[in-house]
Design a protein around this motif. Structure first.
Motif, PDB file in Angstrom:
ATOM      1  N   THR A  87      -1.762  -6.856  -1.502  1.00 23.38           N
ATOM      2  CA  THR A  87      -2.467  -5.830  -0.190  1.00 23.38           C
ATOM      3  C   THR A  87      -3.769  -5.788  -1.362  1.00 23.38           C
ATOM      4  O   THR A  87      -4.565  -5.033  -0.277  1.00 23.38           O
ATOM      5  N   VAL A 136       2.800  -4.622  -1.992  1.00 25.43           N
ATOM      6  CA  VAL A 136       2.388  -2.936  -0.885  1.00 25.43           C
ATOM      7  C   VAL A 136       1.510  -2.262  -2.145  1.00 25.43           C
ATOM      8  O   VAL A 136       2.916  -1.614  -2.567  1.00 25.43           O
ATOM      9  N   LYS A 137       0.716  -1.577  -1.868  1.00 27.47           N
ATOM     10  CA  LYS A 137       0.386  -0.369  -3.333  1.00 27.47           C
ATOM     11  C   LYS A 137      -0.352  -0.067  -2.326  1.00 27.47           C
ATOM     12  O   LYS A 137      -0.552   0.389  -1.194  1.00 27.47           O
ATOM     13  N   THR A 138       0.344   1.693  -3.048  1.00 28.13           N
ATOM     14  CA  THR A 138      -0.639   2.653  -2.016  1.00 28.13           C
ATOM     15  C   THR A 138      -0.569   3.693  -3.751  1.00 28.13           C
ATOM     16  O   THR A 138      -0.324   3.571  -5.060  1.00 28.13           O
ATOM     17  N   ALA A 157      -5.547   1.834  -3.544  1.00 26.51           N
ATOM     18  CA  ALA A 157      -4.862   0.757  -2.728  1.00 26.51           C
ATOM     19  C   ALA A 157      -5.379   0.998  -1.339  1.00 26.51           C
ATOM     20  O   ALA A 157      -5.930   2.352  -1.420  1.00 26.51           O
ATOM     21  N   MET A 177      -3.611   1.571   0.932  1.00 25.99           N
ATOM     22  CA  MET A 177      -3.205   2.996   1.495  1.00 25.99           C
ATOM     23  C   MET A 177      -3.046   3.798   0.897  1.00 25.99           C
ATOM     24  O   MET A 177      -1.970   3.616  -0.320  1.00 25.99           O
ATOM     25  N   SER A 201       1.949   3.476   3.790  1.00 29.24           N
ATOM     26  CA  SER A 201       2.271   2.277   3.034  1.00 29.24           C
ATOM     27  C   SER A 201       3.730   1.958   3.625  1.00 29.24           C
ATOM     28  O   SER A 201       3.594   0.949   4.163  1.00 29.24           O
ATOM     29  N   ILE A 209       6.742  -1.560  -2.432  1.00 19.89           N
ATOM     30  CA  ILE A 209       6.253  -0.974  -2.388  1.00 19.89           C
ATOM     31  C   ILE A 209       5.770   0.334  -3.895  1.00 19.89           C
ATOM     32  O   ILE A 209       6.362   0.512  -4.409  1.00 19.89           O
TER      33      ILE A 209
END
Ligand code: URA
Length: 442
Positions: A84, A200-202, A206, A208, A214, A236
């Motif tokens: 992401t 998926v980065k948080t 990021a 999110m 996320s 994540i």
């Protein structure tokens, strides 16, 4: 069918079916539905949300609004990976050869960088001679031959998404989970893989910012994959600071090579092993993620992953000698050390601010047309949790020349670091895994 009736239905909380969503997406990408109606539709989705089936149907409609890639001539289960977007994220350069070395074919289309995030295609182009445009036949033959090919996006993949994303950007409708999830997954479906692993980065760097959001986004994307019969898993991970130490194209290629030699930074290595392990499991090579991680760790340490990277660079016309001698990669003529004012510990690093700083140095693009400089960027010397003395170097800028503007960027890099007197709690890199069975926190 009339668009106004469909907007009405969505506005009042109704559920649109597959043919209604197809009508909207084809009408919009074909120019028959104007922006003002699409804006109203996006806002209705923003407030009303979408059911699982509805989100999957929207994704299919977007994926089918343009070209789709047929990878059926490639032997085996093709597993794609998507990030992401983060700062210093060079995982594709490592995971591609690593997973290919374990026998899972990787036929990847990647993008260029825009704004504070980099793009794999720009990074690969820092290797002299590397070709990112291959004919379809050559792309498929290369994957069948060496297990890996990475090219720039070609054809008109998911044009409804492209148009809609630009519209969402200016109508305050970006932050909608069904719209983001369908946008990301439509491009993945159109690109033809059988299974998908999402990175998926948080955090601060990021898209999110919170773990809860996320996880919701990851779950929505995994549900779409499951609905459309493409096995999907999401990992994540923390993006409260950049990944690894290098930010900038050639600097990131260098760090990726070190990681493929088994000498990479721990965070980058761990993330690559974890994402790669999920790809190997979805690719049907090994039954468990733990077993797959050990298999991949072996490939990093016995040189097979690096050998695969070499074969990949050679197959796409790049300077293979740079793999064994990264001093052949583009080098910036000047270095500027950014020093700490205070002493204590690095409490936080604003990843997005560093990504923007690297862009201002020339490593990224402020606009799609901007020309980038592969040599420039930032190397971090300190990461979150490390002790620092006053006057010690926090980061090094790799620049073309010293100027007032560059000194302002150096100041921006210094400001991206927060120094605290006491040792901060460092959030672990790997936070959750989302599969069709649900969300599991590490
Ligand atoms: N990335 C995408 O591709 N789409 C979105 O909606 C957000 C991020």
């Amino acid at each position: 069918m009339r668009v106004v009736d469909l907007i009405h239905k969505k506005r009042d909380g109704g559920e649109l079916n597959a043919s209604e969503l197809q009508y909207i997406m084809n009408g919009y990408s074909g120019g028959d539905i104007p922006d003002y109606q699409m804006s109203a539709f996006a806002m209705a989705v923003f407030f009303r949300g979408m059911s699982r089936v509805e989100t999957a149907n929207l994704t299919i409609a977007m994926a089918e609004s343009g070209d789709t890639v047929d990878l059926s001539a490639i032997h085996g289960i093709k597993v794609d990976k998507h990030s992401t977007g983060g700062v210093g994220d060079k995982t594709t350069l490592i995971i591609g050869p690593l997973v290919a070395a374990a026998g899972v074919p990787v036929a990847k289309m990647s993008g260029r960088g825009l704004g504070h995030t980099g793009g794999t295609i720009d990074k690969l182009e820092s290797i002299e001679g590397f070709q990112t445009e291959l004919s379809r036949e050559r792309f498929i033959a290369q994957v069948n031959d060496i297990g890996l090919a990475v090219i720039g996006q070609s054809g008109d993949l998911a044009p409804a998404d492209k148009k809609m994303y630009a519209l969402r950007d200016v109508t305050a409708t970006v932050e909608s989970i069904p719209l983001i999830a369908s946008s990301v997954m439509s491009k993945k479906l159109a690109a033809g893989a059988d299974a998908i692993v999402l990175d998926v980065k948080t955090g601060s760097g990021a898209f999110m910012k919170t773990l809860g959001d996320s996880e919701k986004l990851a779950a929505a994307m995994v549900e779409i994959g499951t609905e459309v019969g493409r096995n999907t898993a999401a990992v994540i991970s923390d993006m409260d600071q950049p990944l690894g130490y290098g930010i900038g194209n050639a600097l990131e290629v260098h760090e990726a090579i070190m990681t493929l030699q088994g000498q990479g930074p721990e965070d980058l290595t761990e993330l690559c092993l974890t994402l790669g392990a999920h790809m190997v499991v979805l690719g049907g090579k090994v039954g468990s993620v733990d077993e797959a991680r050990e298999l991949l760790r072996g490939k990093l340490h016995n040189g097979e992953a690096l050998g695969k990277f070499r074969a990949f660079i050679e197959a796409q016309g790049g300077d293979v000698a740079a793999v064994d001698d990264p001093s052949r990669l583009p080098q910036a003529p000047e270095l500027i050390e950014v020093k700490s004012d205070g002493e204590g510990y690095v409490a936080a690093i604003q990843a997005e601010q560093l990504g923007l700083a690297a862009m201002l140095l020339g490593a990224g693009r402020a606009t799609k047309e901007a020309i980038i400089d592969h040599a420039v960027g930032i190397t971090l010397r300190k990461k979150v949790g490390e002790p620092v003395q006053a006057g010690e170097t926090l980061a090094v800028l790799h620049v073309r020349e010293q100027s007032e503007a560059i000194r302002a960027v150096a100041e921006q890099v210094r400001e991206a670091y927060s120094i605290s007197a006491s040792k901060p709690a460092v959030r672990p890199l790997l936070l959750s895994v989302v599969t069709a069975d649900g969300v599991k926190r590490y």
